[in-house]
Design a protein around this motif. Structure first.
Motif, PDB file in Angstrom:
ATOM      1  N   ARG A 128      -4.986   4.081  -5.761  1.00  0.00           N
ATOM      2  CA  ARG A 128      -6.301   3.669  -5.284  1.00  0.00           C
ATOM      3  C   ARG A 128      -6.602   2.230  -5.672  1.00  0.00           C
ATOM      4  O   ARG A 128      -7.189   1.478  -4.892  1.00  0.00           O
ATOM      5  N   ASN A 132       0.813  -1.214   0.000  1.00  0.00           N
ATOM      6  CA  ASN A 132       0.000   0.000   0.000  1.00  0.00           C
ATOM      7  C   ASN A 132       0.850   1.269   0.000  1.00  0.00           C
ATOM      8  O   ASN A 132       0.408   2.317  -0.483  1.00  0.00           O
ATOM      9  N   ALA A 142      -4.888  -0.221  -3.231  1.00  0.00           N
ATOM     10  CA  ALA A 142      -5.596  -0.414  -1.962  1.00  0.00           C
ATOM     11  C   ALA A 142      -6.753  -1.397  -2.121  1.00  0.00           C
ATOM     12  O   ALA A 142      -6.975  -2.259  -1.259  1.00  0.00           O
TER      13      ALA A 142
END
Length: 261
Positions: free
Chosen positions: A176, A85, A179
Motif C-alpha cells: 500500500r 506497483n 502505491a
C-alpha cells in the motif's frame, strides 16, 4: 573454467525468457483486446490530464501541442508505475515456485520489469503516429537514443523493484505504501508540466528525483529529436546506484524467502 560460466549464462537467459513469456501469457489470458491494453491506459490518462490542465488550466508547452507532450511522458512513466506497483506481489504470487524449485529468485522481478518494458517498446508506434498527426517526424537519433534510455530505465526500475519485492515479504504493508509513493513520485516528475515551469528555488528538489532525468530525456528525444547526454549519464548513474542497492537488499534477504512467502 569458461564452459560452466557460459552454460550458466545460457541457463539464466533461457530462464528469463521463459519467465517473461509466462508473464505475457498471464497478462493477456482471456483478453480480447491484447496489445490495445498496452496503450489504452496511458492514452486514457493523457486525455484526463489534457482536459484538466490543457483545457481548464490552459497549460502551454512552447513549441509543442500539450497532448503530445503528455503522451511522450506518460508512455515511459507507465513502465515505471506498472513495474514498481507490481513489485510487492512478485515473490508472493510465485510462492509455490519459490518453495519447490531452486533458481535465482531475482529473475522473477527481472521478468516482470522486462515484460512491462516490452509493452512500452511496442507502444512506440503509437507515439510515431501521434508525432506525424501533429506535423512532427521521428529523428534518426531514436536509433541510438531508444536503446540507451531503455537500458538506463530498466536498470533503475529493476533496482527499485528488487528492493520493494524483497522488503515486502518482511513488511506486507509495503504494498500500500508503494502505491502511495508511486503516485507522489508521478507528480514530482515533469510529466504533466515542463521542468522550466517549476520555480527556480524548487528545481533542485525535482532533480533529486531519479526519474526526472530519464523522463526528460525521453521527452527531448521524442519531441526535439535530440539526445541529452547529460540526462542520459545521470539516468545511468541513478540506475547503477539502485541496481547495486537492490542486489544488496535481495542478497541479504533472499535466504528467508521460502519460509516467508
Amino acid at each position: 573454467m569458461r564452459q560452466p560460466s557460459l552454460a550458466a549464462t545460457s541457463w539464466s537467459t533461457d530462464l528469463l525468457v521463459v519467465l517473461t513469456q509466462k508473464e505475457i501469457k498471464v497478462r493477456y489470458k482471456s483478453s480480447w483486446l491484447g496489445y490495445a491494453w498496452s496503450v489504452a491506459n496511458p492514452l486514457a490518462f493523457a486525455l484526463v490530464y489534457f482536459m484538466a490542465f490543457g483545457v481548464f488550466m490552459r497549460v502551454q508547452i512552447p513549441g509543442y501541442p500539450y497532448p503530445l507532450f503528455l503522451v511522450v511522458g506518460l508512455f515511459p512513466w507507465q513502465w515505471v508505475a506498472n513495474s514498481i506497483n507490481m513489485a510487492p506481489s512478485t515473490f508472493v504470487a510465485n510462492a509455490t515456485l519459490i518453495k519447490r524449485v531452486r533458481f535465482p529468485r531475482a529473475a522473477l522481478v527481472a521478468s516482470s520489469v522486462l515484460n512491462d518494458g516490452l509493452h512500452f517498446l511496442v507502444s512506440l508506434p503509437v507515439i510515431v503516429v501521434l508525432l506525424l498527426a501533429y506535423g512532427f517526424t521521428p529523428s534518426w537519433t531514436w536509433l541510438a537514443g531508444v536503446p540507451l534510455l531503455i537500458l538506463a530505465q530498466f536498470m533503475l526500475i529493476y533496482g527499485i523493484a528488487l528492493i520493494v519485492a524483497s522488503l515486502n515479504l518482511f513488511f506486507r504493508d509495503l504494498e500500500r505504501l508503494t502505491a502511495i509513493a508511486t503516485s507522489f513520485l508521478f507528480f514530482m516528475t515533469p510529466i504533466i508540466y515542463p521542468f522550466d515551469n517549476i520555480p527556480p528555488r524548487y528545481q533542485p528538489l525535482l532533480r533529486l528525483n531519479p526519474l526526472s532525468s530519464i523522463i526528460g530525456a525521453w521527452q527531448e528525444l521524442f519531441l526535439a529529436g535530440t539526445l541529452d547526454l547529460g540526462a542520459v549519464a545521470i539516468g545511468y548513474a541513478w540506475g547503477a546506484v539502485f541496481l547495486v542497492l537492490g542486489w544488496l537488499v535481495y542478497r541479504a534477504l533472499s535466504p528467508r524467502f521460502a519460509e516467508l512467502v
